[in-house]
Scaffold this active site. Structure first.
Site, PDB file in Angstrom:
ATOM      1  N   ASN A   1       7.369  -5.711  -9.872  1.00 24.93           N
ATOM      2  CA  ASN A   1       6.440  -5.468 -10.846  1.00 24.93           C
ATOM      3  C   ASN A   1       5.136  -4.791 -10.403  1.00 24.93           C
ATOM      4  OD1 ASN A   1       4.817  -6.770 -13.547  1.00 24.93           O
ATOM      5  ND2 ASN A   1       4.148  -7.568 -11.875  1.00 24.93           N
TER       6      ASN A   1
ATOM      7  N   TYR B   1      -0.798   7.432 -14.144  1.00 22.27           N
ATOM      8  CA  TYR B   1      -0.924   6.244 -14.797  1.00 22.27           C
ATOM      9  C   TYR B   1       0.424   6.483 -15.110  1.00 22.27           C
ATOM     10  CZ  TYR B   1       0.838   1.233 -15.678  1.00 22.27           C
ATOM     11  OH  TYR B   1       2.140   0.740 -16.537  1.00 22.27           O
TER      12      TYR B   1
ATOM     13  N   ILE C   1       0.146  -5.366 -23.451  1.00 27.22           N
ATOM     14  CA  ILE C   1       0.348  -6.901 -23.657  1.00 27.22           C
ATOM     15  C   ILE C   1      -0.785  -7.326 -23.279  1.00 27.22           C
ATOM     16  CG2 ILE C   1       0.775  -8.388 -21.400  1.00 27.22           C
ATOM     17  CD1 ILE C   1       2.702  -6.794 -23.741  1.00 27.22           C
TER      18      ILE C   1
ATOM     19  N   ASP D   1       0.911  -0.920  -0.204  1.00 27.14           N
ATOM     20  CA  ASP D   1       0.281  -0.277   0.326  1.00 27.14           C
ATOM     21  C   ASP D   1       0.690   1.338   0.114  1.00 27.14           C
ATOM     22  OD1 ASP D   1       1.024   0.019   2.342  1.00 27.14           O
ATOM     23  OD2 ASP D   1      -0.819   0.040   2.991  1.00 27.14           O
TER      24      ASP D   1
ATOM     25  N   LYS E   1       5.214   5.744 -13.819  1.00 31.78           N
ATOM     26  CA  LYS E   1       5.937   4.676 -14.601  1.00 31.78           C
ATOM     27  C   LYS E   1       7.600   5.915 -14.957  1.00 31.78           C
ATOM     28  CE  LYS E   1       3.906   0.947 -14.004  1.00 31.78           C
ATOM     29  NZ  LYS E   1       4.609   0.378 -13.479  1.00 31.78           N
TER      30      LYS E   1
END
Length: 256
Positions: free
Chosen positions: A93, A158, A191, A66, A162
């Site tokens: 990951n 997001y 993917i 978390d 990254k």
């Protein structure tokens, strides 16, 4: 033939499905003892069972990363205990990708995504790497994303997380590389779930139009890259973000 990860002990977060599971299975096939980790007990045990059925070695360590240091430290301690006292390879990951835009993102969502995608791997790396240094070396493999470098309209939050992970990859390579711990990242493209029929409609497939691959990739492609970066074959590779994206970020295919 020598397996590339023989004798290594690996922790793979978010490894109960899709890319994470593919990495865990590939690591085990290459001889690693794998600590599979995630929130879902049933999926975790199923992943471990699948690895063992193929002759690999794996255990499951449940964890809800978390973003708190305590959660990361607890997983690091549990994983090391299950793996005989050490972790040689860490794969960061685990991550979340909420369907939100800048206009619709509230503070709670923002904090949650940064907690899971940035703070959790940060504090897990903080907890695991000292053991690697004490043992004389190791490898960290982070998961970035093609959207960190090729902007699309629906993933600002997001993508920014990254981007942070890819920046941490380079900074950690500078910090830990001279002491024997290599840090690199894989940047996946679109993917598809491994269970999806290749001929079936694929979510996000339109994003692969105009690329050399022309279609979404399989999780096994990401797993193969992670095996390489974790292995001695990549001994001279530090701070690299390896694009495994069907050419999405680097190539534009145009009609003749």
């Amino acid at each position: 033939m020598t397996k590339r990860l023989q004798g290594r002990h690996a922790l793979v977060t978010g490894s109960t499905s899709n890319i994470g599971r593919a990495i865990a299975e590939a690591f085990a096939a290459e001889g690693a003892f794998v600590v599979v980790s995630g929130r879902d007990q049933d999926r975790g045990e199923a992943t471990v069972a699948a690895i063992r059925e193929q002759g690999g070695r794996a255990v499951f360590a449940p964890a809800d990363l978390d973003g708190t240091p305590e959660a990361s430290r607890a997983l690091a301690a549990t994983a090391a205990a299950l793996a005989g006292g050490r972790i040689d390879v860490l794969v960061n990951n685990a991550g979340i990708f909420p369907p939100t835009t800048t206009a619709t993102t509230d503070a709670a969502t923002f904090d949650r995504v940064y907690a899971v995608n940035v703070k959790a791997p940060y504090f897990l790396t903080q907890a695991v790497v000292p053991g690697m240094l004490a043992a004389g070396g190791g490898a960290v493999v982070n998961l970035g994303s093609w959207v960190a470098r090729l902007g699309i309209a629906s993933s600002a939050l997001y993508a920014s997380t990254k981007g942070a992970v890819e920046t941490l990859t380079r900074a950690w390579a500078a910090e830990f590389g001279p002491q024997g711990v290599r840090v690199n990242a894989v940047s996946p493209g679109v993917i598809r779930p491994p269970s999806l029929d290749p001929g079936a409609p694929q979510a996000g497939a339109a994003l692969m139009q105009g690329t050399p691959a022309g279609a979404a990739g399989h999780p096994s492609a990401i797993a193969a890259a992670a095996v390489y970066l974790a292995s001695d074959e990549a001994v001279f590779v530090h701070g690299t973000v390896l694009d495994v994206d069907g050419g999405r970020t680097g190539v534009a295919v145009t009609a003749a």
